[in-house]
Design a protein around this motif. Structure first.
Motif, PDB file in Angstrom:
ATOM      1  N   LYS A 153       0.773  -1.199  -0.049  1.00 36.00           N
ATOM      2  CA  LYS A 153      -0.078  -0.007  -0.016  1.00 36.00           C
ATOM      3  C   LYS A 153       1.091   1.307   0.001  1.00 36.00           C
ATOM      4  O   LYS A 153       0.604   2.052  -0.794  1.00 36.00           O
ATOM      5  CB  LYS A 153      -0.872  -0.089   1.096  1.00 36.00           C
ATOM      6  CG  LYS A 153      -1.750   1.110   1.309  1.00 36.00           C
ATOM      7  CD  LYS A 153      -2.874   1.122   2.654  1.00 36.00           C
ATOM      8  CE  LYS A 153      -3.573   2.451   2.675  1.00 36.00           C
ATOM      9  NZ  LYS A 153      -4.072   2.462   3.931  1.00 36.00           N
ATOM     10  N   SER A 154       1.952   1.233   0.902  1.00 37.69           N
ATOM     11  CA  SER A 154       2.709   2.434   0.912  1.00 37.69           C
ATOM     12  C   SER A 154       3.361   2.659  -0.337  1.00 37.69           C
ATOM     13  O   SER A 154       3.649   3.719  -0.791  1.00 37.69           O
ATOM     14  CB  SER A 154       3.629   2.357   2.100  1.00 37.69           C
ATOM     15  OG  SER A 154       4.602   1.382   1.775  1.00 37.69           O
ATOM     16  N   GLU A 155       3.962   1.508  -1.126  1.00 37.83           N
ATOM     17  CA  GLU A 155       4.845   1.658  -2.318  1.00 37.83           C
ATOM     18  C   GLU A 155       3.644   2.191  -3.483  1.00 37.83           C
ATOM     19  O   GLU A 155       3.912   3.006  -4.213  1.00 37.83           O
ATOM     20  CB  GLU A 155       4.805   0.157  -2.792  1.00 37.83           C
ATOM     21  CG  GLU A 155       6.329  -0.221  -2.176  1.00 37.83           C
ATOM     22  CD  GLU A 155       6.708  -1.507  -2.353  1.00 37.83           C
ATOM     23  OE1 GLU A 155       6.073  -2.245  -3.424  1.00 37.83           O
ATOM     24  OE2 GLU A 155       7.680  -2.239  -1.923  1.00 37.83           O
ATOM     25  N   ASN A 156       2.276   1.790  -3.199  1.00 40.04           N
ATOM     26  CA  ASN A 156       1.366   2.190  -4.423  1.00 40.04           C
ATOM     27  C   ASN A 156       1.064   3.728  -4.036  1.00 40.04           C
ATOM     28  O   ASN A 156       0.783   4.380  -5.002  1.00 40.04           O
ATOM     29  CB  ASN A 156       0.190   1.255  -4.166  1.00 40.04           C
ATOM     30  CG  ASN A 156       0.101   0.074  -4.901  1.00 40.04           C
ATOM     31  OD1 ASN A 156       1.076  -0.316  -5.421  1.00 40.04           O
ATOM     32  ND2 ASN A 156      -0.575  -0.791  -4.847  1.00 40.04           N
ATOM     33  N   ASP A 157       1.051   4.069  -2.835  1.00 39.74           N
ATOM     34  CA  ASP A 157       0.848   5.390  -2.581  1.00 39.74           C
ATOM     35  C   ASP A 157       2.143   6.469  -2.959  1.00 39.74           C
ATOM     36  O   ASP A 157       1.638   7.538  -3.529  1.00 39.74           O
ATOM     37  CB  ASP A 157       0.729   5.680  -0.926  1.00 39.74           C
ATOM     38  CG  ASP A 157      -0.584   5.219  -0.355  1.00 39.74           C
ATOM     39  OD1 ASP A 157      -1.409   4.733  -1.533  1.00 39.74           O
ATOM     40  OD2 ASP A 157      -0.862   4.843   0.763  1.00 39.74           O
TER      41      ASP A 157
END
Length: 160
Positions: A153-157
């Motif tokens: 999720k943090s990579e996608n954000d």
């Protein structure tokens, strides 16, 4: 719908804790008294048995509290957060502590089973050990999956 299912699970967590609390209040002193009568040659066995069950109840209630907190995080849409990972970590450690305590106490279960000629006492101890280890492994797997989901999720954000 999400809050209804978590409300049901919160009630279930409370109903899981109530019988253990009742056992601690009403049954554990009787078990200690019985062990004291059964193994009268061991001086402080009554107090050891009572304190063992109370000490093993502490991580159980901590884990229940963490499960309740995890359900609150789900209600607040914070299921994929470090707080949830931390709660699962505490649940895992509590289950390991419970299992370790009962492994250490297995000789006591053996002495009681031998004196009372009731091998079911040993089986009860083994069931508690294996059940808490299964919970620890399950919590570890969920913790790992949740940590990986948070990283994704943090990579996608960051890419958006």
């Amino acid at each position: 719908m999400n809050q209804v299912s978590t409300l049901f699970l919160k009630i279930a967590v409370i109903f899981i804790g109530l019988p253990i609390l009742a056992l601690c209040i009403f049954v554990v002193p009787e078990i200690g008294r019985y062990a004291g009568e059964l193994l009268s040659n061991i001086t402080y066995i009554k107090y050891f048995v009572i304190s063992f069950f109370y000490v093993s109840a502490i991580p159980f209630f901590i884990a229940l509290y963490q499960a309740f907190k995890l359900l609150i995080f789900i209600d607040k849409n914070k299921a994929f957060s470090e707080l949830s990972v931390k709660a699962l970590k505490v649940i895992k450690y509590c289950a390991i502590i419970i299992s370790g305590l009962f492994v250490i106490a297995m000789p006591l279960f053996y002495f009681v089973a031998d004196a009372d000629d009731a091998p079911g006492v040993i089986i009860i101890g083994l069931v508690i050990i294996f059940a808490s280890m299964i919970i620890a492994v399950f919590a570890a797997v969920l913790q790992r999956l949740l940590q990986e989901a948070i990283e994704i999720k943090s990579e996608n954000d960051l890419t958006v």
